[in-house]
Design a protein around this motif. Structure first.
Motif, PDB file in Angstrom:
ATOM      1  N   VAL A  56      -6.596  34.355   5.039  1.00  0.00           N
ATOM      2  CA  VAL A  56      -7.247  35.038   3.911  1.00  0.00           C
ATOM      3  C   VAL A  56      -6.825  34.504   2.539  1.00  0.00           C
ATOM      4  O   VAL A  56      -7.504  34.752   1.545  1.00  0.00           O
ATOM      5  CB  VAL A  56      -7.010  36.571   3.965  1.00  0.00           C
ATOM      6  CG1 VAL A  56      -7.742  37.160   5.167  1.00  0.00           C
ATOM      7  CG2 VAL A  56      -5.520  36.901   4.023  1.00  0.00           C
ATOM      8  N   THR A  57      -5.734  33.758   2.501  1.00  0.00           N
ATOM      9  CA  THR A  57      -5.283  33.191   1.226  1.00  0.00           C
ATOM     10  C   THR A  57      -5.561  31.682   1.128  1.00  0.00           C
ATOM     11  O   THR A  57      -5.203  31.050   0.133  1.00  0.00           O
ATOM     12  CB  THR A  57      -3.762  33.399   1.048  1.00  0.00           C
ATOM     13  OG1 THR A  57      -3.094  32.882   2.202  1.00  0.00           O
ATOM     14  CG2 THR A  57      -3.429  34.879   0.901  1.00  0.00           C
ATOM     15  N   LYS A 169     -15.352  37.744  10.630  1.00  0.00           N
ATOM     16  CA  LYS A 169     -13.984  37.895  10.109  1.00  0.00           C
ATOM     17  C   LYS A 169     -13.432  39.307  10.288  1.00  0.00           C
ATOM     18  O   LYS A 169     -12.238  39.486  10.536  1.00  0.00           O
ATOM     19  CB  LYS A 169     -13.937  37.461   8.639  1.00  0.00           C
ATOM     20  CG  LYS A 169     -14.104  35.961   8.506  1.00  0.00           C
ATOM     21  CD  LYS A 169     -14.258  35.516   7.070  1.00  0.00           C
ATOM     22  CE  LYS A 169     -14.571  34.016   7.052  1.00  0.00           C
ATOM     23  NZ  LYS A 169     -14.963  33.550   5.717  1.00  0.00           N
ATOM     24  N   GLU A 170     -14.295  40.302  10.142  1.00  0.00           N
ATOM     25  CA  GLU A 170     -13.851  41.685  10.328  1.00  0.00           C
ATOM     26  C   GLU A 170     -13.289  41.872  11.742  1.00  0.00           C
ATOM     27  O   GLU A 170     -12.212  42.443  11.931  1.00  0.00           O
ATOM     28  CB  GLU A 170     -15.043  42.630  10.097  1.00  0.00           C
ATOM     29  CG  GLU A 170     -14.716  44.105  10.127  1.00  0.00           C
ATOM     30  CD  GLU A 170     -14.014  44.582   8.852  1.00  0.00           C
ATOM     31  OE1 GLU A 170     -14.412  44.150   7.759  1.00  0.00           O
ATOM     32  OE2 GLU A 170     -13.044  45.361   8.981  1.00  0.00           O
ATOM     33  N   THR A 175     -10.148  41.695   9.040  1.00  0.00           N
ATOM     34  CA  THR A 175     -10.656  41.995   7.697  1.00  0.00           C
ATOM     35  C   THR A 175     -11.584  40.876   7.222  1.00  0.00           C
ATOM     36  O   THR A 175     -11.357  39.704   7.546  1.00  0.00           O
ATOM     37  CB  THR A 175      -9.496  42.144   6.676  1.00  0.00           C
ATOM     38  OG1 THR A 175     -10.038  42.403   5.375  1.00  0.00           O
ATOM     39  CG2 THR A 175      -8.631  40.886   6.610  1.00  0.00           C
ATOM     40  N   LYS A 177     -12.063  40.783   3.960  1.00  0.00           N
ATOM     41  CA  LYS A 177     -11.568  40.605   2.585  1.00  0.00           C
ATOM     42  C   LYS A 177     -10.718  39.337   2.504  1.00  0.00           C
ATOM     43  O   LYS A 177     -10.228  38.835   3.514  1.00  0.00           O
ATOM     44  CB  LYS A 177     -10.751  41.818   2.162  1.00  0.00           C
ATOM     45  CG  LYS A 177     -11.586  43.089   2.018  1.00  0.00           C
ATOM     46  CD  LYS A 177     -10.821  44.151   1.248  1.00  0.00           C
ATOM     47  CE  LYS A 177     -11.738  45.299   0.846  1.00  0.00           C
ATOM     48  NZ  LYS A 177     -12.371  45.967   2.012  1.00  0.00           N
ATOM     49  N   ARG A 178     -10.552  38.837   1.263  1.00  0.00           N
ATOM     50  CA  ARG A 178      -9.710  37.656   1.074  1.00  0.00           C
ATOM     51  C   ARG A 178      -8.675  37.907  -0.003  1.00  0.00           C
ATOM     52  O   ARG A 178      -8.768  38.868  -0.758  1.00  0.00           O
ATOM     53  CB  ARG A 178     -10.582  36.433   0.720  1.00  0.00           C
ATOM     54  CG  ARG A 178     -11.385  35.925   1.917  1.00  0.00           C
ATOM     55  CD  ARG A 178     -12.190  34.676   1.618  1.00  0.00           C
ATOM     56  NE  ARG A 178     -11.424  33.583   1.034  1.00  0.00           N
ATOM     57  CZ  ARG A 178     -10.595  32.761   1.699  1.00  0.00           C
ATOM     58  NH1 ARG A 178     -10.426  32.912   2.990  1.00  0.00           N
ATOM     59  NH2 ARG A 178      -9.954  31.797   1.076  1.00  0.00           N
ATOM     60  N   ALA A 182      -5.306  41.169   1.249  1.00  0.00           N
ATOM     61  CA  ALA A 182      -5.914  41.240   2.585  1.00  0.00           C
ATOM     62  C   ALA A 182      -4.923  40.908   3.697  1.00  0.00           C
ATOM     63  O   ALA A 182      -5.186  41.198   4.874  1.00  0.00           O
ATOM     64  CB  ALA A 182      -7.117  40.307   2.651  1.00  0.00           C
ATOM     65  N   LYS A 185      -3.997  43.510   6.105  1.00  0.00           N
ATOM     66  CA  LYS A 185      -5.105  44.006   6.932  1.00  0.00           C
ATOM     67  C   LYS A 185      -5.380  43.127   8.151  1.00  0.00           C
ATOM     68  O   LYS A 185      -6.308  43.380   8.914  1.00  0.00           O
ATOM     69  CB  LYS A 185      -6.384  44.091   6.079  1.00  0.00           C
ATOM     70  CG  LYS A 185      -6.302  45.047   4.899  1.00  0.00           C
ATOM     71  CD  LYS A 185      -7.612  45.038   4.121  1.00  0.00           C
ATOM     72  CE  LYS A 185      -7.483  45.733   2.776  1.00  0.00           C
ATOM     73  NZ  LYS A 185      -7.188  47.183   2.880  1.00  0.00           N
TER      74      LYS A 185
END
Lengths: 276, 276
Positions: A56-57, A169-170, A175, A177-178, A182, A185
Motif C-alpha cells: 500500500v505504500t 485489493k479489498e 484494503t 486504501k493506499r 492503510a 488494514k
C-alpha cells in the motif's frame, strides 16, 4: 532410487540422450517430422498492468507509450517504457531486502531458483481466516501425509488459496486504501515465526513461495519470517498464482527474476514443469 | 530414437521417476542425505545497472532508493524502484514490437521459450566485421557440420562473439553517443534478410537469440529481419551473453521475460541447462 535423486539422474539422462543422439545415424530433416511431447508448463505468474497489486505504500506499475503505430518507413512498431517498485505483483525477495550485506537479486544463485519443488496446501485453514499464520504443524502434516521429509534443497510453494482474490485489493490485501494509514488494514495469511524458525533449523530448503502479497502475514509489524528466512539466504517468491494446478510433489520449478544489479528484489517469471 | 525426441522422452522419464518414487518404501529424511547432481546452469543474461546498454534513443535503466538501512523497529530493510525501456540490456522482443496485432510479451506461449536449443557460432566472420550479416549459408553450414536440419521447434542462439565488448558502447554499439543523430553510427552484426526469410520459409523454429543489441544489424534502416521473424510469431532474444559456454546442440534453454500485459518486449532472464 529415491524421488529427488531420480530427478537429478533423469536430467543427466536427458542431456546424455541429447549428446549421444549425435552418434546415431541421422537423416537430415527426419527430426522435423517427429512429434515431441514436452512437459506441461504452468505459469505461476500474474501479469504486470495497472491492476497489479503492490504494497500500500509502494510505487505501482506504470507503462508509458514511446511509439505505437505505422512508421514513415512503412513498418509497424510499438515500444514502451515502464516504472515499478521491485516488490509488487509476482516478484522475488532477495536476502538483502531484510538482511544487511546478504545477496542482492543478481547474486542469488540460479541453483536455488531451479529444481524440484513441493506444494503445501494450507487453503482449508487459510481461506477461513485472512490472518492465518502457517504453522510448523502444516509442514509436518505434509511430511506425514507424503511419507517424507522436505527434501534437501527443495523449493517450497505454499498454497493459501488467496490468489483467487487477486487483483481485488479489498479481498486480497484486506484494503483498497493506499498510504501509511492503510498498513494497519492489511489482512492476508503468511508464515508464522515458529514455522520460519523450524524451516531454517530443522530443514534445508532452497527457496520458498506463497500466493499472498508477503511471506509475513498482513498484520505483521516486524516481518520476522522475512528476517529469519532471508537471513539464511532463502529467497522468497510472493504473489504467486495457479498453485491449485500443482500436485504435492513431483514437479520442477524455474523461477527467474529480472537481473537487477544490487536489487533487493525484482519482477519474477516463475513456471512449473510437470507431467501431462 | 533421435536426439530431440529423446529430450522430450527423458523429460517424461524425470516426471515419471518423480511420481513413481512415491510408491516405493521411503524412510523419512533419507532423501535429505542424498547427493543430487543437477544440470549445469549457464546464465545468458547481462545485469541491469547504469552500465546497461540501450538503443541510443531509448530510456536507460534507473534504480531509485526507497529505503536502505536499519529501521526504527530494529530490522534492516532495503527496497528500490526502477524505470527502464522494455528494450534494453538482455530482453525479449515480442511479435507486436514489429507486427501489428500480434502477440504481446505476456501472450508469447511459454512453449516457445522453454526447450531444446542449438548454438550457431558465426564469430569467425562477425568478429572481423562489425557490420556482418549472418547468411543463410551460416545456418546451412551448421546443419552440414552437425548432420541434421534445425529441428522443428528448436530455439536458435547466434554467437557473433560481440558480447565480449559489452558494456563498452563504442565497441558494442559502434558509438557511445546518444540521440537520433547517433542512430547512423550504429555498427554491430545481425541477421540478413535472406537468412530471416529462409528461417521462416524453410525451417520451423520456436525462437531466436543473438549476442548483439538487435537481430537486425546496426546499419539497418527498415528492420526487415524483425518484421519477417516477429511477423511469424518468432520472438527474439537480444543482448545475450556467455554463449561461448554452450555446445552446438544438446542443451535446453529457459527464457522467461517479465510478464508485461500488452508489452512489446521485456527484460528477460535466460538460462541454459547442460551436462556438467
Amino acid at each position: 532410487m529415491r524421488r529427488f535423486n531420480a530427478i537429478a539422474t533423469a536430467l543427466l539422462v536427458i542431456l546424455a540422450a541429447c549428446k549421444n543422439g549425435n552418434s546415431e545415424n541421422k537423416v537430415p530433416g527426419e527430426e522435423k517430422t517427429k512429434l515431441s511431447v514436452p512437459p506441461k508448463i504452468v505459469d505461476l505468474t500474474h501479469s504486470f498492468s495497472d491492476e497489479t497489486v503492490y504494497w500500500v505504500t509502494s510505487r505501482e506499475f506504470e507503462l508509458d507509450t514511446v511509439f505505437e503505430g505505422h512508421t514513415d518507413k512503412g513498418y509497424y512498431y510499438s515500444a514502451f517504457n515502464f516504472t515499478t517498485a521491485e516488490h509488487g505483483g509476482t516478484h522475488l525477495d532477495a536476502p538483502i531486502h531484510f538482511a544487511e550485506n546478504r545477496q542482492s537479486v543478481d547474486q542469488v544463485p540460479l541453483e536455488k531458483l531451479v529444481g524440484p519443488a513441493v506444494k503445501i496446501d494450507v487453503s482449508s485453514n487459510a481461506l477461513n481466516n485472512r490472518d492465518y499464520l502457517i504453522t510448523k504443524e502444516d509442514f509436518i502434516d505434509w511430511e506425514t501425509k507424503n511419507n517424507m521429509q522436505l527434501p534437501q534443497g527443495v523449493i517450497v510453494l505454499l498454497e493459501t488459496g488467496h490468489s483467487r482474490y487477486y487483483p481485488d485489493k479489498e479481498k486480497y490485501l484486506g484494503t483498497a486504501k493506499r498510504g501509511e494509514a492503510a498498513v494497519k488494514k492489511l489482512h492476508f495469511p503468511g508464515i508464522s515465526t515458529e514455522a520460519a524458525n523450524w524451516l531454517v533449523e530443522e530443514r534445508n530448503i532452497n527457496a520458498i513461495g506463497i500466493d499472498t502479497p508477503s511471506i509475513d502475514y498482513g498484520q505483521s509489524e516486524d516481518f520476522e519470517s522475512h528476517v529469519i528466512l532471508l537471513g539464511q539466504n532463502i529467497p522468497a517468491f510472493e504473489n504467486l498464482t495457479n498453485l491449485e494446478e500443482l500436485p504435492a510433489y513431483g514437479f520442477q520449478v524455474v523461477a527467474l527474476p529480472m537481473k537487477i544489479e544490487g536489487g533487493s528484489g525484482a519482477p519474477l517469471r516463475i513456471i512449473a514443469l510437470l507431467e501431462h
